[in-house]
Write a protein that holds these residues in place. Structure first.
Motif, PDB file in Angstrom:
ATOM      1  N   GLY A   1      -7.341  -7.296   3.453  1.00 17.18           N
ATOM      2  CA  GLY A   1      -6.215  -6.625   4.081  1.00 17.18           C
ATOM      3  C   GLY A   1      -6.421  -5.129   4.164  1.00 17.18           C
ATOM      4  O   GLY A   1      -7.169  -4.540   3.377  1.00 17.18           O
TER       5      GLY A   1
ATOM      6  N   VAL B   1      -4.538  -8.072  -1.522  1.00 16.42           N
ATOM      7  CA  VAL B   1      -4.706  -9.001  -0.405  1.00 16.42           C
ATOM      8  C   VAL B   1      -6.140  -8.851   0.074  1.00 16.42           C
ATOM      9  O   VAL B   1      -6.516  -7.814   0.639  1.00 16.42           O
ATOM     10  CB  VAL B   1      -3.715  -8.702   0.736  1.00 16.42           C
ATOM     11  CG1 VAL B   1      -3.921  -9.689   1.881  1.00 16.42           C
ATOM     12  CG2 VAL B   1      -2.277  -8.762   0.221  1.00 16.42           C
TER      13      VAL B   1
ATOM     14  N   CYS C   1      -0.253 -13.186   3.495  1.00  9.66           N
ATOM     15  CA  CYS C   1       0.929 -12.409   3.111  1.00  9.66           C
ATOM     16  C   CYS C   1       2.204 -13.233   3.236  1.00  9.66           C
ATOM     17  O   CYS C   1       3.145 -13.055   2.465  1.00  9.66           O
ATOM     18  CB  CYS C   1       1.021 -11.138   3.951  1.00  9.66           C
ATOM     19  SG  CYS C   1      -0.231  -9.907   3.516  1.00  9.66           S
TER      20      CYS C   1
ATOM     21  N   HIS D   1      -8.366   0.605   7.467  1.00 13.25           N
ATOM     22  CA  HIS D   1      -9.084  -0.645   7.195  1.00 13.25           C
ATOM     23  C   HIS D   1     -10.552  -0.375   7.456  1.00 13.25           C
ATOM     24  O   HIS D   1     -10.971  -0.265   8.607  1.00 13.25           O
ATOM     25  CB  HIS D   1      -8.583  -1.787   8.066  1.00 13.25           C
ATOM     26  CG  HIS D   1      -9.034  -3.146   7.587  1.00 13.25           C
ATOM     27  ND1 HIS D   1     -10.361  -3.466   7.402  1.00 13.25           N
ATOM     28  CD2 HIS D   1      -8.335  -4.258   7.232  1.00 13.25           C
ATOM     29  CE1 HIS D   1     -10.468  -4.710   6.971  1.00 13.25           C
ATOM     30  NE2 HIS D   1      -9.258  -5.207   6.857  1.00 13.25           N
TER      31      HIS D   1
ATOM     32  N   GLY E   1      -3.559  -4.140   0.404  1.00 12.74           N
ATOM     33  CA  GLY E   1      -4.716  -4.605   1.155  1.00 12.74           C
ATOM     34  C   GLY E   1      -5.938  -3.919   0.562  1.00 12.74           C
ATOM     35  O   GLY E   1      -5.981  -2.686   0.491  1.00 12.74           O
TER      36      GLY E   1
ATOM     37  N   ASN F   1       0.826  -1.211   0.000  1.00  8.92           N
ATOM     38  CA  ASN F   1       0.000   0.000   0.000  1.00  8.92           C
ATOM     39  C   ASN F   1       0.858   1.258   0.000  1.00  8.92           C
ATOM     40  O   ASN F   1       0.762   2.110   0.883  1.00  8.92           O
ATOM     41  CB  ASN F   1      -0.944   0.007   1.199  1.00  8.92           C
ATOM     42  CG  ASN F   1      -2.034  -1.048   1.068  1.00  8.92           C
ATOM     43  OD1 ASN F   1      -1.810  -2.212   1.407  1.00  8.92           O
ATOM     44  ND2 ASN F   1      -3.197  -0.666   0.568  1.00  8.92           N
TER      45      ASN F   1
ATOM     46  N   ALA G   1      -1.106  -4.762   5.273  1.00 13.68           N
ATOM     47  CA  ALA G   1      -1.756  -6.041   4.972  1.00 13.68           C
ATOM     48  C   ALA G   1      -1.260  -7.213   5.818  1.00 13.68           C
ATOM     49  O   ALA G   1      -2.074  -8.035   6.264  1.00 13.68           O
ATOM     50  CB  ALA G   1      -1.608  -6.352   3.478  1.00 13.68           C
TER      51      ALA G   1
END
Length: 382
Positions: A357, A354, A369, A193, A303, A128, A361
């Protein structure tokens, strides 16, 4: 920071307990540590993050910080010559997307200048990664795709802002109006997230959540957010890391020079006392272009529930490199289940999402991962 990677993401250790019970948090072996198949140097950088210190300059920027890392690596390999022949990769996530390509370029240039293999650099990985200034523009389509904003608002934003949600003219009243609506709708979302509760620990206001007293126990940091949902989330593990990293016995084992550490360890120190750090490099895409032309391998992963650096923005800059696809979009599998999606390019770059994620992640999907990185580092298909 190195400690955070060492304990909570991809390092060899994990916390055995869920909440702090007043004693030194117990550590156990992490089942999906990347150290099971790779030797890893965990490095705190830039200076004054984590437990890193300096006896010289208190001022640095992106390029100088990258040079410090390169100087450290040269000295490290000079002390541990038995590792010189090992394939070497540089890895990081988030803002490291700006720094890591510079470090790899410095290593490559240094090898060429010396006309010998100072460091056996083979490539790099980024999770990311921050890469270019316009990445926040992709938060709008991400939010729409994730069902955070309605179709009507998304359409109005596109029509009135023309895809640019960062450089808005005050005279464009409709764009300002719709962007205000967007910000209000996602204000309760944890952008690192989107499925996690908004507990504030990783926000700029984290100093309000934690005190900064030095001793462990009643006089040390106390989580002020008593919400049970937050206590059951990753916040509980982060709280343990504060107690563990600031324990005098732990710091002694880590060879921390206590008189040089002015404040307790923090997960993410937004300001660094007595240090002026300038973000001077806003776009690392030219470095990716150079490194691709030199044949270095790269793994860029996202993610897919991170709103801070959405996977759409990462896909966009990778696509801008204009390399042909060698392995088209497909799922990659772990234990018979889709763990994400991947695509590879002729410049030896692999992109992977992912599934489930967040911004970091490996913290959210350690098993997936682990397999992703192991397959890539051993040059197996994801």
């Amino acid at each position: 920071m190195a400690h955070f990677l060492f304990i909570l993401r991809l390092g060899p250790l994990a916390f055995a307990q869920k909440t702090f019970n007043g004693s030194l948090p117990i550590l156990v072996s992490a089942p999906y540590s990347w150290t099971k198949f790779a030797s890893i140097i965990f490095l705190d950088q830039p200076l004054n993050t984590g437990f890193s210190i300096t006896s010289t300059s208190k001022c640095t920027d992106d390029l100088q910080a990258s040079n410090y890392v390169y100087e450290f690596l040269l000295k490290w390999f000079d002390d541990y010559t038995e590792f010189i022949s090992n394939p070497f990769y540089v890895s990081g996530d988030s803002y490291s997307g700006i720094i890591i390509p510079v470090i790899v370029q410095l290593i490559s240039d240094g090898n060429e200048t010396a006309n010998k293999q100072l460091i056996n650099i083979k490539g790099y990985t980024l999770g990311n990664p921050a890469t270019f200034p316009e990445e926040k523009n992709y938060q709008i389509p991400f939010s729409h795709g994730m069902g955070l904003i309605p179709d009507e608002l998304y359409k109005s934003l596109k029509e009135n802002c023309k895809g640019d949600y960062q450089n808005i003219s005050p005279t464009n009243e409709l764009c300002v109006q719709y962007l205000t609506m967007f910000k209000k709708l996602v204000s309760g979302i944890y952008d690192l997230h989107i499925l996690e509760p908004l507990c504030g620990l990783d926000s700029p206001n984290q100093q309000q959540l934690f005190g900064e007293r030095r001793s462990l126990g009643e006089d040390f940091v106390t989580l002020k957010n008593d919400d049970s949902i937050c206590q059951e989330s990753r916040v509980a593990k982060l709280e343990l890391s504060f107690y563990w990293a600031n324990n005098p016995k732990v710091q002694e084992v880590l060879h921390v020079i206590k008189e040089k550490i002015e404040r307790p360890w923090l997960r993410c120190r937004r300001t660094m006392k007595n240090t002026t750090y300038k973000m001077t490099l806003m776009n690392s895409i030219p470095y990716h272009i150079n490194l691709s032309s030199e044949g270095y391998r790269s793994l860029i992963y996202s993610g897919d529930h991170d709103m801070l650096v959405p996977f759409q923005s990462t896909q966009a800059w990778i696509k801008s490199l204009n390399y042909s696809i060698t392995d088209d979009w497909r799922p990659w599998i772990v234990d018979g289940q889709v763990a994400g999606y991947t695509r590879s390019y002729s410049n030896h770059m692999t992109f992977a999402t992912v599934k489930g994620g967040g911004h970091t992640a490996p913290e959210y999907k350690p098993k997936e991962c682990y397999h992703m990185f192991k397959r890539w580092i051993t040059q197996q298909p994801l």
